[in-house]
Design a protein around this motif. Structure first.
Motif, PDB file in Angstrom:
ATOM      1  N   HIS A  37     -20.279   5.555  -8.941  1.00  0.00           N
ATOM      2  CA  HIS A  37     -18.888   5.091  -8.840  1.00  0.00           C
ATOM      3  C   HIS A  37     -18.452   5.045  -7.377  1.00  0.00           C
ATOM      4  O   HIS A  37     -18.719   5.965  -6.602  1.00  0.00           O
ATOM      5  N   ILE A  38     -17.789   3.957  -7.007  1.00  0.00           N
ATOM      6  CA  ILE A  38     -17.250   3.796  -5.655  1.00  0.00           C
ATOM      7  C   ILE A  38     -15.736   3.883  -5.726  1.00  0.00           C
ATOM      8  O   ILE A  38     -15.109   3.276  -6.595  1.00  0.00           O
ATOM      9  N   TYR A  39     -15.158   4.639  -4.789  1.00  0.00           N
ATOM     10  CA  TYR A  39     -13.699   4.782  -4.719  1.00  0.00           C
ATOM     11  C   TYR A  39     -13.194   4.028  -3.494  1.00  0.00           C
ATOM     12  O   TYR A  39     -13.409   4.449  -2.357  1.00  0.00           O
ATOM     13  N   HIS A  40     -12.544   2.897  -3.747  1.00  0.00           N
ATOM     14  CA  HIS A  40     -11.956   2.125  -2.657  1.00  0.00           C
ATOM     15  C   HIS A  40     -10.863   1.236  -3.223  1.00  0.00           C
ATOM     16  O   HIS A  40     -11.103   0.478  -4.175  1.00  0.00           O
ATOM     17  N   PRO A  41      -9.645   1.289  -2.659  1.00  0.00           N
ATOM     18  CA  PRO A  41      -8.504   0.559  -3.241  1.00  0.00           C
ATOM     19  C   PRO A  41      -8.640  -0.954  -3.238  1.00  0.00           C
ATOM     20  O   PRO A  41      -7.886  -1.647  -3.933  1.00  0.00           O
ATOM     21  N   SER A  42      -9.574  -1.505  -2.461  1.00  0.00           N
ATOM     22  CA  SER A  42      -9.728  -2.964  -2.432  1.00  0.00           C
ATOM     23  C   SER A  42     -10.353  -3.498  -3.716  1.00  0.00           C
ATOM     24  O   SER A  42     -10.235  -4.691  -4.013  1.00  0.00           O
ATOM     25  N   GLN A  43     -11.022  -2.636  -4.474  1.00  0.00           N
ATOM     26  CA  GLN A  43     -11.663  -3.077  -5.709  1.00  0.00           C
ATOM     27  C   GLN A  43     -10.616  -3.296  -6.796  1.00  0.00           C
ATOM     28  O   GLN A  43      -9.801  -2.401  -7.065  1.00  0.00           O
ATOM     29  N   PRO A  44     -10.629  -4.438  -7.453  1.00  0.00           N
ATOM     30  CA  PRO A  44      -9.660  -4.693  -8.522  1.00  0.00           C
ATOM     31  C   PRO A  44      -9.687  -3.646  -9.626  1.00  0.00           C
ATOM     32  O   PRO A  44      -8.669  -3.402 -10.285  1.00  0.00           O
ATOM     33  N   SER A  45     -10.842  -3.010  -9.826  1.00  0.00           N
ATOM     34  CA  SER A  45     -10.958  -1.988 -10.866  1.00  0.00           C
ATOM     35  C   SER A  45     -10.412  -0.629 -10.435  1.00  0.00           C
ATOM     36  O   SER A  45     -10.273   0.277 -11.263  1.00  0.00           O
ATOM     37  N   HIS A  46     -10.101  -0.486  -9.157  1.00  0.00           N
ATOM     38  CA  HIS A  46      -9.622   0.803  -8.645  1.00  0.00           C
ATOM     39  C   HIS A  46      -8.204   1.059  -9.155  1.00  0.00           C
ATOM     40  O   HIS A  46      -7.321   0.203  -9.013  1.00  0.00           O
ATOM     41  N   PRO A  47      -7.941   2.227  -9.755  1.00  0.00           N
ATOM     42  CA  PRO A  47      -6.575   2.518 -10.223  1.00  0.00           C
ATOM     43  C   PRO A  47      -5.570   2.420  -9.076  1.00  0.00           C
ATOM     44  O   PRO A  47      -5.768   3.003  -8.015  1.00  0.00           O
ATOM     45  N   GLY A  48      -4.519   1.660  -9.297  1.00  0.00           N
ATOM     46  CA  GLY A  48      -3.516   1.496  -8.257  1.00  0.00           C
ATOM     47  C   GLY A  48      -3.802   0.363  -7.298  1.00  0.00           C
ATOM     48  O   GLY A  48      -3.095   0.206  -6.298  1.00  0.00           O
ATOM     49  N   HIS A  49      -4.818  -0.450  -7.600  1.00  0.00           N
ATOM     50  CA  HIS A  49      -5.150  -1.580  -6.723  1.00  0.00           C
ATOM     51  C   HIS A  49      -3.945  -2.487  -6.498  1.00  0.00           C
ATOM     52  O   HIS A  49      -3.653  -2.894  -5.367  1.00  0.00           O
ATOM     53  N   ASP A  50      -3.212  -2.782  -7.575  1.00  0.00           N
ATOM     54  CA  ASP A  50      -2.047  -3.663  -7.452  1.00  0.00           C
ATOM     55  C   ASP A  50      -0.942  -3.025  -6.630  1.00  0.00           C
ATOM     56  O   ASP A  50      -0.223  -3.700  -5.887  1.00  0.00           O
ATOM     57  N   ILE A  51      -0.814  -1.691  -6.728  1.00  0.00           N
ATOM     58  CA  ILE A  51       0.187  -0.977  -5.928  1.00  0.00           C
ATOM     59  C   ILE A  51      -0.200  -1.027  -4.453  1.00  0.00           C
ATOM     60  O   ILE A  51       0.639  -1.242  -3.576  1.00  0.00           O
ATOM     61  N   ALA A  52      -1.486  -0.841  -4.178  1.00  0.00           N
ATOM     62  CA  ALA A  52      -1.965  -0.890  -2.795  1.00  0.00           C
ATOM     63  C   ALA A  52      -1.671  -2.249  -2.177  1.00  0.00           C
ATOM     64  O   ALA A  52      -1.257  -2.342  -1.014  1.00  0.00           O
ATOM     65  N   LEU A  53      -1.861  -3.306  -2.935  1.00  0.00           N
ATOM     66  CA  LEU A  53      -1.580  -4.639  -2.426  1.00  0.00           C
ATOM     67  C   LEU A  53      -0.103  -4.786  -2.071  1.00  0.00           C
ATOM     68  O   LEU A  53       0.250  -5.506  -1.130  1.00  0.00           O
ATOM     69  N   ARG A  54       0.737  -4.078  -2.796  1.00  0.00           N
ATOM     70  CA  ARG A  54       2.180  -4.216  -2.616  1.00  0.00           C
ATOM     71  C   ARG A  54       2.706  -3.365  -1.466  1.00  0.00           C
ATOM     72  O   ARG A  54       3.595  -3.787  -0.725  1.00  0.00           O
ATOM     73  N   GLN A  55       2.181  -2.161  -1.283  1.00  0.00           N
ATOM     74  CA  GLN A  55       2.780  -1.248  -0.306  1.00  0.00           C
ATOM     75  C   GLN A  55       1.943  -1.035   0.954  1.00  0.00           C
ATOM     76  O   GLN A  55       2.417  -0.425   1.907  1.00  0.00           O
ATOM     77  N   GLN A  56       0.732  -1.542   0.978  1.00  0.00           N
ATOM     78  CA  GLN A  56      -0.137  -1.397   2.134  1.00  0.00           C
ATOM     79  C   GLN A  56      -0.375  -2.747   2.801  1.00  0.00           C
ATOM     80  O   GLN A  56      -0.372  -3.778   2.148  1.00  0.00           O
ATOM     81  N   LYS A  57      -0.627  -2.705   4.103  1.00  0.00           N
ATOM     82  CA  LYS A  57      -0.965  -3.913   4.847  1.00  0.00           C
ATOM     83  C   LYS A  57      -2.474  -4.050   5.038  1.00  0.00           C
ATOM     84  O   LYS A  57      -2.940  -4.947   5.733  1.00  0.00           O
ATOM     85  N   GLY A  58      -3.211  -3.157   4.435  1.00  0.00           N
ATOM     86  CA  GLY A  58      -4.665  -3.166   4.507  1.00  0.00           C
ATOM     87  C   GLY A  58      -5.194  -1.999   3.705  1.00  0.00           C
ATOM     88  O   GLY A  58      -4.427  -1.172   3.200  1.00  0.00           O
ATOM     89  N   PHE A  59      -6.524  -1.906   3.599  1.00  0.00           N
ATOM     90  CA  PHE A  59      -7.128  -0.865   2.765  1.00  0.00           C
ATOM     91  C   PHE A  59      -7.694   0.296   3.573  1.00  0.00           C
ATOM     92  O   PHE A  59      -8.164   1.274   3.008  1.00  0.00           O
TER      93      PHE A  59
END
Length: 389
Positions: free
Chosen positions: A275-297
Motif C-alpha cells: 500500500h502506498i500513502y500519498h494524497p495525489s492518488q484518487p484512491s487515497h482517503p481525502g484526495h478530494d479534500i486535498a485538491l480543495r485545500q492544498q496547492k500541491g501534494f
C-alpha cells in the motif's frame, strides 16, 4: 494578508532594511542585551529571550506568509507545540488530538496529560462519529495534523474548524509537511498554525526551530508573553539561517514535489511495494479534500513493503541516495522506519490503533536528480528480492 505573492514575501522580507550601513541582506544581531536610552524608558528590545531583531524578522515573515497577525519563533517544533499548550490549557481543559499524529507530538500531549497539566483525547479525526463524540466533550483546543505523519491522512480543515467553533474550541494546525506555499490553514478557519521550521522552511537539515503563528493579535501577544516567560524562544543565529532558507522555499517545494511524483510513479510498478500513502492518488482517503485545500501534494510519501522484515532491512541497508534518518524537508532524501524511529514513543497498541505497520517506510524526497533516486531504489529492491522469504 500580504498583497504580494508568497515567494516574493519569502525572498524580500528584511531586504534593504539596514539603516546603518545600507546592507541589502539584513544583519544578524547576536547580542543578548540592549542599552536603555535613559532610566525609566523601556526600549523595543531589552533582552534577546523576549525579543531580537533577527528572530522577530523571521516571525514576521512567516506570519505574513500564513496570513496571521503574529509569529513567535521557538527553539524547535516541539517547543512551539508545547508553548501553545502552556499558554492555552489548564488542568480542567481538554485537548483533542489525532490518534495518528507525529510520535513526538503524541508523547508530549500524553505525558503532560498524565502529569495533570490538561486532559487529552486522541481520536481518529477522519471518523465523523468519533470526532463528533469528542467535540461533544467541549474541548478547549483541537490539534490538527494534515497531511498526517506518516500516513498522510487528510483532514478537512474548514469543516473541522466550523465544528470546533460550534463546540467552543480553538483550532491549531501543524502545517509542517506542506509549508505556507502549499497550504494556509488560517484562511480555512484555523486559529493557530505551527511549523517545525527545522523541516522545509529552513530546508537544509542544519537548524532546529519552530514557529507558532496566531490569527488574532491579542492571542499573539499572549503567546509571545508565555514564550518569554518559559524561555521557549529561538536563538538569533538559528533564525538568521532559517530566514536564509526561507528565501528559496517556494522553488524548493516545487522541486521536492516534482521528484516525489516521479518516485511515486516508480513505486506503483514495484512488486515489493504494498500500500502506498500519498494524497495525489484518487484512491487515497481525502484526495478530494486535498485538491480543495492544498496547492500541491508535497514531497512526503509512505509505503508498506510487501515482503518480510529481512527484505525490508536489506532494502534500507542497500540504499545509497536515501539516508536512514529521522526528520524531513531537507535538500537530501531520507528514509525512515516510523515504528522504530519517529513513532517509537508510542506503544505497540497505540501504533496499531493509528494504523502504523512494522513494514511501513516513509520517504522525504529531496532535490537530487530523480533518475539517480529511482535507480537507487531499483537496485535496493533488486537486492531485497534476492532475500529468501
Amino acid at each position: 494578508m500580504s498583497d504580494k505573492q508568497l515567494a516574493t514575501v519569502a525572498v524580500r522580507k528584511g531586504i534593504e532594511s539596514d539603516s546603518q550601513f545600507n546592507a541589502v541582506v539584513p544583519p544578524l544581531y547576536l547580542t543578548t542585551t540592549y542599552g536603555f536610552s535613559q532610566l525609566g524608558d523601556v526600549p523595543t528590545f531589552d533582552y534577546s529571550r523576549s525579543g531580537n531583531p533577527t528572530r522577530n524578522m523571521l516571525g514576521e515573515a512567516l506570519a505574513e506568509m500564513e496570513g496571521g497577525a503574529a509569529g513567535v519563533v521557538t527553539n524547535c517544533g516541539t517547543s512551539a507545540i508545547n508553548l501553545l499548550a502552556t499558554a492555552l490549557l489548564g488542568p480542567d481543559d481538554l485537548l483533542i488530538a489525532p490518534h495518528d499524529c507525529y510520535g513526538g507530538t503524541y508523547r508530549l500531549f500524553n505525558s503532560r496529560a498524565e502529569k495533570g497539566d490538561f486532559k487529552v483525547c486522541f481520536v481518529d479525526q477522519t471518523d465523523p462519529l468519533a470526532l463528533a463524540e469528542a467535540l461533544a466533550l467541549r474541548p478547549k483546543l483541537v490539534w490538527v495534523e494534515t497531511p498526517s505523519n506518516p500516513l498522510l491522512r487528510i483532514i478537512d480543515i474548514a469543516a473541522l474548524c466550523r465544528q470546533s467553533a460550534e463546540a467552543g474550541a480553538l483550532v491549531a494546525v501543524d502545517n509542517t509537511f506542506l509549508s505556507p506555499i502549499l497550504q494556509q490553514p488560517l484562511a480555512l478557519g484555523a486559529d493557530f498554525v505551527v511549523h517545525s521550521t527545522t523541516k522545509y522552511i529552513n530546508g537544509h537539515s542544519d537548524v532546529l526551530g519552530g514557529v507558532l503563528v496566531s490569527k488574532d493579535p491579542e492571542q499573539g501577544e499572549q503567546i509571545a508573553w508565555w514564550a518569554n516567560c518559559i524561555g521557549a524562544t529561538g536563538a538569533p543565529f538559528d533564525a538568521y539561517l532559517t530566514l536564509r532558507g526561507l528565501r528559496t522555499l517556494a522553488h524548493r517545494m516545487r522541486g521536492h514535489e516534482e521528484n516525489s511524483l516521479a518516485i511515486l510513479a516508480f513505486l506503483q510498478q514495484q512488486p515489493l511495494v504494498g500500500h502506498i500513502y500519498h494524497p495525489s492518488q484518487p484512491s487515497h482517503p481525502g484526495h478530494d479534500i486535498a485538491l480543495r485545500q492544498q496547492k500541491g501534494f508535497g514531497a512526503m510519501l509512505s509505503f508498506e513493503l510487501a515482503g518480510s522484515m529481512e527484505q525490508l532491512e536489506t532494502f534500507v541497508r542497500e540504499l545509497r541516495c536515501f539516508s536512514l534518518a529521522e526528520s524531513l524537508g531537507g535538500t537530501e532524501s531520507l528514509i525512515c522506519h516510523p515504528a522504530s524511529m519517529t513513532h517509537r514513543a508510542m506503544s505497540d497498541e497505540a501504533q496499531q490503533e493509528a494504523g502504523l505497520k512494522p513494514t511501513l517506510l516513509r520517504l522525504s524526497v529531496g532535490l537530487e536528480d530523480p533518475q539517480d533516486l529511482i535507480a537507487d531504489l531499483a537496485q535496493a529492491f533488486a537486492k531485497s528480492a534476492e532475500v529468501a522469504v
